[in-house]
Design a protein around this motif. Structure first.
Motif, PDB file in Angstrom:
ATOM      1  N   MET A 165       0.853  -1.196   0.000  1.00 42.79           N
ATOM      2  CA  MET A 165       0.000   0.000   0.000  1.00 42.79           C
ATOM      3  C   MET A 165       0.885   1.242   0.000  1.00 42.79           C
ATOM      4  O   MET A 165       1.685   1.426   0.914  1.00 42.79           O
ATOM      5  N   LYS A 200      -1.924   0.851  -6.600  1.00 37.85           N
ATOM      6  CA  LYS A 200      -3.291   0.449  -6.273  1.00 37.85           C
ATOM      7  C   LYS A 200      -3.330  -1.074  -6.248  1.00 37.85           C
ATOM      8  O   LYS A 200      -2.436  -1.737  -6.770  1.00 37.85           O
ATOM      9  N   ASP A 212       3.575  -1.008   4.516  1.00 40.18           N
ATOM     10  CA  ASP A 212       2.207  -1.169   5.022  1.00 40.18           C
ATOM     11  C   ASP A 212       1.862  -0.239   6.180  1.00 40.18           C
ATOM     12  O   ASP A 212       0.807  -0.394   6.795  1.00 40.18           O
ATOM     13  N   LEU A 222      -1.508   1.365   5.831  1.00 41.67           N
ATOM     14  CA  LEU A 222      -2.659   0.474   5.685  1.00 41.67           C
ATOM     15  C   LEU A 222      -3.301   0.247   7.054  1.00 41.67           C
ATOM     16  O   LEU A 222      -2.680  -0.304   7.959  1.00 41.67           O
ATOM     17  N   THR A 223      -4.554   0.643   7.216  1.00 44.28           N
ATOM     18  CA  THR A 223      -5.209   0.515   8.505  1.00 44.28           C
ATOM     19  C   THR A 223      -5.634  -0.931   8.757  1.00 44.28           C
ATOM     20  O   THR A 223      -5.784  -1.741   7.829  1.00 44.28           O
ATOM     21  N   LEU A 247      -8.491  -1.910   9.522  1.00 42.51           N
ATOM     22  CA  LEU A 247      -9.784  -2.149   8.887  1.00 42.51           C
ATOM     23  C   LEU A 247      -9.624  -2.632   7.442  1.00 42.51           C
ATOM     24  O   LEU A 247     -10.414  -3.438   6.956  1.00 42.51           O
ATOM     25  N   ALA A 248      -8.594  -2.138   6.764  1.00 40.75           N
ATOM     26  CA  ALA A 248      -8.409  -2.480   5.351  1.00 40.75           C
ATOM     27  C   ALA A 248      -7.615  -3.757   5.137  1.00 40.75           C
ATOM     28  O   ALA A 248      -7.692  -4.360   4.065  1.00 40.75           O
ATOM     29  N   ARG A 249      -6.880  -4.183   6.138  1.00 45.51           N
ATOM     30  CA  ARG A 249      -5.996  -5.340   5.945  1.00 45.51           C
ATOM     31  C   ARG A 249      -6.733  -6.596   5.467  1.00 45.51           C
ATOM     32  O   ARG A 249      -6.260  -7.285   4.559  1.00 45.51           O
ATOM     33  N   VAL A 263      -9.269  -6.873   3.591  1.00 46.09           N
ATOM     34  CA  VAL A 263      -9.608  -6.707   2.175  1.00 46.09           C
ATOM     35  C   VAL A 263      -8.386  -7.015   1.314  1.00 46.09           C
ATOM     36  O   VAL A 263      -8.461  -7.764   0.328  1.00 46.09           O
ATOM     37  N   TYR A 264      -7.242  -6.446   1.681  1.00 45.87           N
ATOM     38  CA  TYR A 264      -6.003  -6.691   0.942  1.00 45.87           C
ATOM     39  C   TYR A 264      -5.595  -8.160   1.047  1.00 45.87           C
ATOM     40  O   TYR A 264      -5.194  -8.773   0.045  1.00 45.87           O
TER      41      TYR A 264
END
Length: 210
Positions: free
Chosen positions: A150, A155, A176, A179-180, A182-184, A186-187
């Motif tokens: 990230m 992207k 990283d 990268l929060t 919350l988003a981890r 998803v990734y």
């Protein structure tokens, strides 16, 4: 080889009692370079190159040496004569008992209005590749890819395609810090399902055997 993830893009490799540290930047721990026998820096951006952290590592071990590109070497060579080495694409060298190949020349495009700086990636012992801030594909099989997951310059579709192109056995997240939590997930899910390689993540301080 033991691989330890430090914060953001900093990685610590240990083998046969020697330590190699890559990219101890300003987002990494203050002592990220302390204990290193050799330090590799991919480029001059502060999240990868922090002069205070490098000086701490070099002063803690008077035998420690740095390999990096010219833009960084010029800022350090006067303070550590004979201990800072300039490298570029295609170079090979041995650092702290590790065989290193240099791949790549330019930082990824952040925005067309921002001039691109130099950036090199390091393939260590023919196994672990750290690309810095670029999606460089080495002309050599890679077992373990340190994956810039990230950044302002990428992207997730590009990250997934990069894993597909390199085709490593496994990819560990780096870059990283932005990268929060919350988003981890998803990734993790998208890269794991679509990348075609085992996708792994280490918390800062955690280690794995290569």
């Amino acid at each position: 080889m033991k691989l330890t993830k430090k914060s953001h893009s900093c990685v610590r490799l240990e083998k046969d009692g020697q330590v190699l540290v890559l990219d101890p930047g300003a987002f990494s721990e203050e002592d990220a370079a302390v204990g290193a026998d050799a330090i590799l820096v991919t480029h001059e951006h502060p999240d990868h190159f922090d002069e205070l952290r490098l000086r701490a590592g070099m002063e803690a071990n008077p035998a420690a040496q740095i390999w990096t590109l010219r833009a960084v070497a010029e800022k350090l060579s006067a303070a550590f004569p004979g201990r800072v080495h300039t490298v570029g694409h295609g170079d090979t060298f041995t650092a702290a008992g590790f065989d290193v190949q240099v791949h790549g020349e330019l930082h990824a495009v952040i925005h067309p209005d921002i001039p691109r700086i130099t950036n090199v990636g390091y393939l260590v012992d023919g196994k672990v590749f750290h690309p810095g801030d670029a999606l460089t594909v080495p002309d050599h099989p890679v077992e373990t890819l340190m994956l810039p997951v990230m950044a302002p310059w990428n992207k997730i579709s590009e990250v997934i395609d990069y894993v597909r192109e390199v085709k490593p056995q496994r990819a560990y997240d780096i870059h990283d810090a932005l990268l929060t939590d919350l988003a981890r997930p998803v990734y993790d899910r998208q890269i794991g399902q679509l990348g075609g390689s085992e996708h792994l993540r280490l918390a800062p301080g955690d280690s794995a055997q290569m």
